[in-house]
Design an enzyme around this catalytic site. Structure first.
Site, mmCIF file in Angstrom:
data_model
loop_
_atom_site.group_PDB
_atom_site.id
_atom_site.type_symbol
_atom_site.label_atom_id
_atom_site.label_comp_id
_atom_site.label_asym_id
_atom_site.label_seq_id
_atom_site.Cartn_x
_atom_site.Cartn_y
_atom_site.Cartn_z
ATOM 1 N N ARG A 91 0.836 2.842 -0.962
ATOM 2 C CA ARG A 91 1.620 3.815 -0.176
ATOM 3 C C ARG A 91 1.097 5.228 -0.420
ATOM 4 O O ARG A 91 0.982 6.029 0.503
ATOM 5 C CB ARG A 91 3.106 3.734 -0.531
ATOM 6 C CG ARG A 91 3.794 2.478 -0.033
ATOM 7 C CD ARG A 91 5.266 2.464 -0.383
ATOM 8 N NE ARG A 91 6.010 3.478 0.355
ATOM 9 C CZ ARG A 91 7.218 3.911 0.012
ATOM 10 N NH1 ARG A 91 7.824 3.444 -1.077
ATOM 11 N NH2 ARG A 91 7.837 4.816 0.736
ATOM 12 N N CYS A 134 8.952 10.469 -5.394
ATOM 13 C CA CYS A 134 8.643 9.116 -4.899
ATOM 14 C C CYS A 134 8.908 9.125 -3.404
ATOM 15 O O CYS A 134 8.598 10.090 -2.728
ATOM 16 C CB CYS A 134 9.484 8.073 -5.638
ATOM 17 S SG CYS A 134 11.261 8.376 -5.515
#
Length: 270
Positions: free
Chosen positions: A178, A230
């Protein structure tokens, strides 16, 4: 006993009544699961904190799990019957980011004696701590808050880092795939905040619970100021907590995280 985590074996059964307990169990795929588990069985006298109801302000437009404001947090702390000098223990299912999210909120609120149960709820049960299905009723407290504003940053604070106006290392806690922008199942735009380094928080799970990992030292040194993020500010909290457990001094959390950043600013890939 570390800065953040405490093992069940280091707790005294006889002191169960002296500890203030917070149950933070949650499931991102099923937001009702934590409360269901709490209603079935929890540590006697534990109050329940839900990630989306208590530890986020889902009405705000600042990422997927937006930061509650100070008044909301103060109300939560007071309605939970907390005192600033109490010994507070937080558990989730173990190896999860929810107890550390609650722990971080309490750090931000200036609470000093807060620990996360490293092995999670089942280990407490197994060790003989009393459990119940009865909802905990507590008397509200009145608190004089001592906010630790340096532990938190928002989108503007991160923009200052990206623009080189503030010297801090950005550390992305998401999976590497990601971070590199090769795969993105949740956010509309793939990539990472420009200039950020990467350390997947799941590398911190050892034998089913969170633990320090020396490989962190290869990514960030203890003397650099670090801002962790995050996708939505949840899984950055275990990375933040382990950094503090490992005695990193200057760490802050971007609660809005990547899901907030992409609403306004460009990203990097690779």
């Amino acid at each position: 006993m570390g800065n953040v985590f405490v093992s069940v074996k280091d707790l005294e059964l006889a002191k169960q009544h002296d500890y203030k307990w917070i149950d933070a169990r949650f499931n991102l795929q099923n937001p009702n699961e934590g409360l269901t588990l709490y209603e079935e069985d929890h540590i006697k006298n534990a109050v329940y904190w839900n990630l989306e109801k208590h530890l986020s302000d889902m009405q705000k437009n600042a990422g997927r799990h937006p930061m509650p404001d100070k008044e909301q947090l103060k109300t939560l702390f007071e309605q939970s019957g907390l005192q600033q000098d109490q010994f507070i223990l937080i558990y989730d299912q173990g190896g999860s980011p929810f107890a550390t999210r609650a722990w971080w909120m309490l750090q931000y609120g200036g609470f000093k004696n807060v620990k996360v149960i490293q092995e999670g709820y089942q280990a407490l049960r197994k060790a003989g701590f009393k459990t119940t299905s009865e909802k905990t009723i507590v008397a509200s407290t009145q608190l004089e808050m001592n906010w630790q504003d340096q532990l938190y940053t928002d989108r503007d604070g991160v923009k200052a880092i990206v623009d080189g106006k503030e010297k801090r290392t950005l550390l992305d806690a998401r999976a590497n795939i990601r971070y590199r922008g090769e795969e993105e199942a949740i956010d509309k735009i793939a990539g990472h905040i420009p200039g950020a380094l990467n350390y997947d928080w799941e590398q911190l799970i050892e034998n089913g619970y969170l633990a320090p990992n020396d490989s962190l030292l290869d990514v960030v040194s203890k003397d650099e100021p670090i801002t962790v993020y995050c996708g939505s500010g949840v899984t950055a909290s275990p990375l933040y907590a382990v950094l503090k457990e490992m005695e990193y001094e200057n760490v802050q959390l971007y609660t809005g995280s990547y899901s907030d950043w992409i609403t306004k600013y460009e990203v990097e890939k690779g």
